[in-house]
Write a protein that holds these residues in place. Structure first.
Motif, mmCIF file in Angstrom:
data_model
loop_
_atom_site.group_PDB
_atom_site.id
_atom_site.type_symbol
_atom_site.label_atom_id
_atom_site.label_comp_id
_atom_site.label_asym_id
_atom_site.label_seq_id
_atom_site.Cartn_x
_atom_site.Cartn_y
_atom_site.Cartn_z
ATOM 1 N N TYR A 9 4.074 37.373 -18.171
ATOM 2 C CA TYR A 9 3.064 37.037 -18.856
ATOM 3 C C TYR A 9 2.357 38.344 -19.276
ATOM 4 O O TYR A 9 2.542 39.313 -18.449
ATOM 5 N N LYS A 40 -8.844 30.376 -22.537
ATOM 6 C CA LYS A 40 -7.974 30.680 -23.369
ATOM 7 C C LYS A 40 -8.115 29.905 -24.979
ATOM 8 O O LYS A 40 -8.315 28.874 -24.660
ATOM 9 N N PRO A 47 -7.453 38.649 -29.907
ATOM 10 C CA PRO A 47 -6.582 39.694 -29.145
ATOM 11 C C PRO A 47 -7.078 41.097 -29.195
ATOM 12 O O PRO A 47 -7.167 41.703 -28.192
ATOM 13 N N ARG A 103 -7.345 36.257 -19.948
ATOM 14 C CA ARG A 103 -6.666 35.307 -20.681
ATOM 15 C C ARG A 103 -5.058 35.590 -20.902
ATOM 16 O O ARG A 103 -4.775 36.925 -20.337
ATOM 17 N N THR A 105 -1.279 35.295 -22.126
ATOM 18 C CA THR A 105 -0.023 34.844 -22.917
ATOM 19 C C THR A 105 1.239 35.171 -22.390
ATOM 20 O O THR A 105 1.389 35.961 -21.650
#
Length: 111
Positions: A9, A40, A47, A103, A105
């Motif tokens: 991640y 999130k 970003p 956060r 991703t």
């Protein structure tokens, strides 16, 4: 051994917004959890707002939270792969500073 969760991640450390309130405070509260998890997609986040990021990879261990543990670039995190919530996080060996949130991703297999 095949793991049922992603192998890596990207964790983004972002400032929390001062108008966010803690969950459960009523009157339309929108804040994230104390751990900075699961915010999130919160309004106002992009970003480009990250103050630090790290790519973490699965260690094959389970953290104290019971979720898979990931490590890399000075961060160690327990991440719930179902919700992408960061359930535990150390940055350079310390807890995340007040006013910051994590956060997550997903990374693709080649990235």
């Amino acid at each position: 051994m095949t793991m049922s969760h992603p192998q890596s991640y990207e964790i983004l450390i972002v400032p929390e917004f001062t108008d966010d309130r803690a969950p459960g405070t009523g009157n339309g509260a929108t804040g994230a959890s104390v751990r900075g998890a699961a915010a999130k997609g919160s309004r106002g986040w992009s970003p480009g707002a990250a103050v630090r990021s790290a790519v973490v990879t699965a260690t094959g261990e389970t953290g104290e939270t019971g979720y898979p543990r990931y490590a890399g670039d000075g961060m160690v995190a327990d991440i719930d792969p179902r919700t992408l919530a960061v359930e535990g996080l150390l940055v350079d060996g310390s807890e995340l500073a007040y006013g910051l949130a994590a956060r997550v991703t997903e990374r693709d297999a080649n990235g």
